[in-house]
Enzyme design. Structure first.
Site, short mmCIF file in Angstrom:
data_model
loop_
_atom_site.label_atom_id
_atom_site.label_comp_id
_atom_site.label_asym_id
_atom_site.label_seq_id
_atom_site.Cartn_x
_atom_site.Cartn_y
_atom_site.Cartn_z
CG ASP A 191 -18.03 -44.39 -5.37
OD1 ASP A 191 -19.17 -43.96 -5.12
OD2 ASP A 191 -17.59 -44.56 -6.53
CE1 TYR A 247 -13.08 -36.74 -6.39
CE2 TYR A 247 -13.57 -35.21 -8.18
CZ TYR A 247 -13.99 -35.98 -7.11
OH TYR A 247 -15.32 -36.00 -6.77
#
Length: 266
Positions: free
Chosen positions: A53, A111
Protein backbone atom coordinates in the site's frame (compact mmCIF):
# COMPACT_ATOMS: atom_id res chain seq x y z
CA UNK A 1 14.72 -15.25 -27.71
CA UNK A 2 12.40 -14.22 -24.88
CA UNK A 3 13.78 -14.60 -21.34
CA UNK A 4 12.03 -14.51 -17.96
CA UNK A 5 13.77 -11.95 -15.75
CA UNK A 6 13.35 -12.00 -11.97
CA UNK A 7 14.01 -8.73 -10.11
CA UNK A 8 14.49 -8.22 -6.38
CA UNK A 9 13.56 -4.63 -5.60
CA UNK A 10 14.01 -2.38 -2.57
CA UNK A 11 12.09 0.85 -2.27
CA UNK A 12 11.06 3.57 0.12
CA UNK A 13 7.31 3.79 -0.27
CA UNK A 14 6.79 7.23 1.28
CA UNK A 15 6.28 9.13 -1.96
CA UNK A 16 4.40 6.40 -3.83
CA UNK A 17 0.75 5.34 -3.98
CA UNK A 18 1.79 1.74 -3.39
CA UNK A 19 3.30 -0.88 -5.67
CA UNK A 20 0.55 -1.48 -8.21
CA UNK A 21 -0.06 0.73 -11.24
CA UNK A 22 -2.99 3.11 -10.75
CA UNK A 23 -4.27 5.76 -13.18
CA UNK A 24 -2.88 9.25 -12.58
CA UNK A 25 -0.86 8.12 -9.54
CA UNK A 26 2.86 7.52 -9.02
CA UNK A 27 3.48 3.88 -8.10
CA UNK A 28 6.63 1.77 -7.83
CA UNK A 29 5.50 -0.69 -10.51
CA UNK A 30 4.62 2.17 -12.82
CA UNK A 31 7.97 3.91 -12.39
CA UNK A 32 9.95 0.71 -13.03
CA UNK A 33 7.90 -0.06 -16.15
CA UNK A 34 8.27 3.46 -17.53
CA UNK A 35 12.00 3.47 -16.81
CA UNK A 36 12.43 0.21 -18.70
CA UNK A 37 10.34 1.52 -21.60
CA UNK A 38 12.39 4.73 -21.89
CA UNK A 39 15.64 2.75 -21.87
CA UNK A 40 14.79 -0.13 -24.19
CA UNK A 41 11.84 1.30 -26.18
CA UNK A 42 9.85 -1.75 -25.19
CA UNK A 43 6.76 -2.36 -23.03
CA UNK A 44 6.95 -5.04 -20.35
CA UNK A 45 4.33 -6.74 -18.25
CA UNK A 46 5.92 -6.42 -14.82
CA UNK A 47 4.33 -8.80 -12.31
CA UNK A 48 4.94 -8.36 -8.59
CA UNK A 49 4.76 -10.90 -5.78
CA UNK A 50 1.93 -8.85 -4.30
CA UNK A 51 0.75 -5.32 -3.61
CA UNK A 52 2.14 -2.97 -1.02
CA UNK A 53 0.00 0.00 0.00
CA UNK A 54 0.86 3.68 -0.12
CA UNK A 55 3.68 4.45 2.30
CA UNK A 56 4.74 0.82 2.74
CA UNK A 57 8.39 -0.01 2.06
CA UNK A 58 10.15 -3.07 0.65
CA UNK A 59 13.53 -4.60 1.27
CA UNK A 60 12.88 -7.55 -1.02
CA UNK A 61 9.89 -7.15 -3.30
CA UNK A 62 10.09 -9.64 -6.19
CA UNK A 63 8.84 -9.04 -9.71
CA UNK A 64 9.30 -10.74 -13.05
CA UNK A 65 8.86 -9.89 -16.70
CA UNK A 66 9.55 -11.51 -20.05
CA UNK A 67 11.56 -9.74 -22.72
CA UNK A 68 13.76 -10.35 -25.76
CA UNK A 69 16.39 -7.82 -24.65
CA UNK A 70 19.94 -9.14 -24.89
CA UNK A 71 21.68 -7.80 -21.78
CA UNK A 72 23.26 -9.80 -18.95
CA UNK A 73 21.32 -9.61 -15.65
CA UNK A 74 24.14 -7.86 -13.78
CA UNK A 75 24.32 -5.18 -16.50
CA UNK A 76 20.55 -4.76 -16.39
CA UNK A 77 20.78 -4.03 -12.65
CA UNK A 78 23.35 -1.30 -13.27
CA UNK A 79 21.42 0.18 -16.18
CA UNK A 80 18.09 0.34 -14.36
CA UNK A 81 19.60 1.76 -11.17
CA UNK A 82 21.31 4.49 -13.19
CA UNK A 83 17.92 5.65 -14.43
CA UNK A 84 15.54 4.91 -11.55
CA UNK A 85 14.86 7.46 -8.79
CA UNK A 86 17.06 7.01 -5.74
CA UNK A 87 14.21 5.67 -3.59
CA UNK A 88 13.90 2.59 -5.82
CA UNK A 89 16.78 0.15 -6.27
CA UNK A 90 17.11 -3.14 -8.12
CA UNK A 91 19.07 -5.36 -5.73
CA UNK A 92 19.34 -8.48 -7.89
CA UNK A 93 18.38 -9.79 -11.29
CA UNK A 94 18.48 -13.33 -12.63
CA UNK A 95 16.97 -15.31 -15.49
CA UNK A 96 14.40 -17.93 -14.47
CA UNK A 97 12.62 -20.70 -16.32
CA UNK A 98 9.46 -19.79 -18.22
CA UNK A 99 7.19 -21.20 -15.51
CA UNK A 100 8.43 -18.88 -12.76
CA UNK A 101 5.89 -16.29 -11.61
CA UNK A 102 6.76 -13.83 -8.86
CA UNK A 103 3.31 -14.16 -7.28
CA UNK A 104 2.04 -17.65 -8.04
CA UNK A 105 5.40 -19.39 -7.43
CA UNK A 106 5.79 -17.81 -3.97
CA UNK A 107 5.30 -20.04 -0.91
CA UNK A 108 5.68 -17.44 1.84
CA UNK A 109 6.68 -13.94 2.91
CA UNK A 110 8.31 -12.15 5.82
CA UNK A 111 7.22 -8.68 6.89
CA UNK A 112 8.82 -6.30 9.38
CA UNK A 113 6.96 -3.70 11.38
CA UNK A 114 8.62 -0.95 13.42
CA UNK A 115 7.06 0.82 16.41
CA UNK A 116 8.84 3.85 17.84
CA UNK A 117 7.73 3.97 21.49
CA UNK A 118 8.75 7.42 22.67
CA UNK A 119 7.00 10.54 23.92
CA UNK A 120 8.95 12.54 21.35
CA UNK A 121 9.11 11.50 17.71
CA UNK A 122 12.33 11.25 15.72
CA UNK A 123 12.68 13.37 12.56
CA UNK A 124 14.96 10.66 11.15
CA UNK A 125 12.59 7.73 11.72
CA UNK A 126 9.21 9.31 10.97
CA UNK A 127 8.95 7.67 7.53
CA UNK A 128 10.04 4.24 8.75
CA UNK A 129 8.18 3.65 12.02
CA UNK A 130 4.86 4.18 13.79
CA UNK A 131 5.18 6.62 16.68
CA UNK A 132 3.39 5.48 19.85
CA UNK A 133 3.87 8.13 22.59
CA UNK A 134 2.27 6.01 25.33
CA UNK A 135 3.95 3.41 27.52
CA UNK A 136 3.79 -0.10 26.05
CA UNK A 137 4.16 -3.31 28.08
CA UNK A 138 6.60 -5.16 25.83
CA UNK A 139 6.36 -8.46 27.75
CA UNK A 140 2.59 -8.58 27.33
CA UNK A 141 3.04 -7.90 23.62
CA UNK A 142 5.50 -10.80 23.38
CA UNK A 143 3.04 -13.11 25.11
CA UNK A 144 0.20 -12.05 22.84
CA UNK A 145 2.28 -12.59 19.69
CA UNK A 146 2.49 -16.32 20.46
CA UNK A 147 -1.27 -16.57 19.94
CA UNK A 148 -0.95 -15.75 16.24
CA UNK A 149 1.29 -18.71 15.41
CA UNK A 150 -0.11 -21.64 13.48
CA UNK A 151 -2.94 -22.09 11.01
CA UNK A 152 -6.02 -19.94 11.65
CA UNK A 153 -8.90 -18.34 9.84
CA UNK A 154 -7.79 -14.70 9.94
CA UNK A 155 -11.03 -13.27 8.56
CA UNK A 156 -11.18 -10.85 11.52
CA UNK A 157 -7.69 -9.59 10.71
CA UNK A 158 -8.51 -8.42 7.19
CA UNK A 159 -9.67 -4.97 6.14
CA UNK A 160 -12.90 -4.68 4.21
CA UNK A 161 -12.76 -4.44 0.44
CA UNK A 162 -10.75 -7.59 -0.23
CA UNK A 163 -12.26 -10.09 -2.72
CA UNK A 164 -10.39 -13.03 -1.11
CA UNK A 165 -12.70 -15.89 -0.12
CA UNK A 166 -10.22 -18.27 1.56
CA UNK A 167 -9.05 -16.46 4.68
CA UNK A 168 -7.12 -19.32 6.29
CA UNK A 169 -3.42 -18.56 6.62
CA UNK A 170 -0.46 -20.06 8.51
CA UNK A 171 1.90 -17.95 10.59
CA UNK A 172 5.16 -19.89 10.81
CA UNK A 173 6.89 -17.49 13.15
CA UNK A 174 6.46 -14.11 14.80
CA UNK A 175 9.21 -12.38 16.79
CA UNK A 176 9.35 -9.16 18.76
CA UNK A 177 12.52 -7.39 19.77
CA UNK A 178 13.08 -4.15 21.68
CA UNK A 179 16.13 -1.93 21.39
CA UNK A 180 16.01 1.37 23.23
CA UNK A 181 12.75 3.00 22.07
CA UNK A 182 12.31 0.85 18.97
CA UNK A 183 10.14 -2.28 18.93
CA UNK A 184 10.53 -4.49 15.88
CA UNK A 185 8.06 -7.19 14.85
CA UNK A 186 8.95 -9.80 12.26
CA UNK A 187 6.24 -12.15 10.99
CA UNK A 188 6.59 -14.98 8.48
CA UNK A 189 3.66 -16.82 6.92
CA UNK A 190 2.48 -18.65 3.84
CA UNK A 191 0.45 -15.60 2.87
CA UNK A 192 -1.23 -12.52 4.29
CA UNK A 193 -4.66 -10.95 3.87
CA UNK A 194 -5.28 -7.29 3.07
CA UNK A 195 -3.78 -5.22 5.93
CA UNK A 196 -3.33 -8.37 8.04
CA UNK A 197 0.18 -7.51 9.23
CA UNK A 198 -0.81 -3.95 10.11
CA UNK A 199 -3.84 -5.22 12.07
CA UNK A 200 -1.66 -7.73 13.95
CA UNK A 201 0.76 -4.90 14.77
CA UNK A 202 -2.09 -2.65 15.89
CA UNK A 203 -3.51 -5.45 18.05
CA UNK A 204 -0.16 -5.99 19.75
CA UNK A 205 0.12 -2.25 20.38
CA UNK A 206 -3.33 -2.31 21.98
CA UNK A 207 -2.19 -5.24 24.13
CA UNK A 208 0.83 -3.18 25.16
CA UNK A 209 -1.50 -0.35 26.14
CA UNK A 210 -3.65 -2.86 28.10
CA UNK A 211 -6.69 -2.26 25.91
CA UNK A 212 -6.67 -5.95 24.94
CA UNK A 213 -5.65 -8.89 27.14
CA UNK A 214 -2.79 -11.01 25.82
CA UNK A 215 -4.68 -14.17 26.79
CA UNK A 216 -7.60 -13.26 24.51
CA UNK A 217 -5.79 -13.37 21.17
CA UNK A 218 -6.95 -16.90 20.38
CA UNK A 219 -10.57 -16.02 21.16
CA UNK A 220 -10.36 -12.88 19.04
CA UNK A 221 -9.01 -14.84 16.06
CA UNK A 222 -11.69 -17.54 16.46
CA UNK A 223 -14.45 -14.93 16.66
CA UNK A 224 -13.67 -13.70 13.10
CA UNK A 225 -14.97 -10.35 14.33
CA UNK A 226 -12.87 -7.41 13.10
CA UNK A 227 -14.23 -5.15 15.84
CA UNK A 228 -12.66 -7.31 18.56
CA UNK A 229 -9.13 -6.95 17.22
CA UNK A 230 -6.88 -3.94 17.51
CA UNK A 231 -6.60 -0.91 15.28
CA UNK A 232 -4.84 -0.96 11.91
CA UNK A 233 -1.30 0.31 12.47
CA UNK A 234 0.00 3.00 10.12
CA UNK A 235 1.56 2.08 6.79
CA UNK A 236 4.91 3.80 7.31
CA UNK A 237 6.15 1.20 9.82
CA UNK A 238 5.71 -1.73 7.43
CA UNK A 239 8.42 -3.36 5.29
CA UNK A 240 8.11 -6.34 2.96
CA UNK A 241 11.36 -8.06 3.90
CA UNK A 242 11.50 -11.23 1.82
CA UNK A 243 9.50 -13.41 -0.55
CA UNK A 244 10.16 -17.15 -0.46
CA UNK A 245 10.12 -19.64 -3.30
CA UNK A 246 11.08 -22.78 -1.35
CA UNK A 247 10.25 -24.28 2.04
CA UNK A 248 13.98 -24.47 2.85
CA UNK A 249 14.26 -20.69 2.61
CA UNK A 250 11.43 -20.28 5.12
CA UNK A 251 13.01 -22.73 7.58
CA UNK A 252 16.34 -20.91 7.35
CA UNK A 253 14.68 -17.57 8.13
CA UNK A 254 12.49 -18.74 11.01
CA UNK A 255 15.40 -20.54 12.70
CA UNK A 256 17.12 -17.21 13.45
CA UNK A 257 16.80 -16.19 17.09
CA UNK A 258 17.07 -12.43 16.57
CA UNK A 259 15.90 -10.03 13.92
CA UNK A 260 17.43 -7.02 12.23
CA UNK A 261 17.38 -3.65 13.95
CA UNK A 262 16.20 -0.62 12.01
CA UNK A 263 19.75 0.71 11.95
CA UNK A 264 20.98 -2.40 10.17
CA UNK A 265 18.27 -2.08 7.56
CA UNK A 266 18.96 1.55 6.80
Amino acid sequence: MEKNYKLTIAYKGTDYSGWQVQPQLKTVQGVVKETFKSMFKSEIRLMGSGRTDAGVHALGQVANFKSEISIPPEKLVQALNSNLPRDIRIKECCIMDDEFHSRFSAVGKTYLYYIYNSRVGSPFLKDYSYLIPYRLDFHKMEKAAEGFKGEHDFFGFMSTGSPVKDTVRTIYDIKLQKQNDMIAMEVTGNGFLYNMVRIIAGTLIDVGREKIHAEDIGKIIDSKDRSRGGHTAKANGLFLKKVYYSEDEILKCTSKKTLDTLGALL
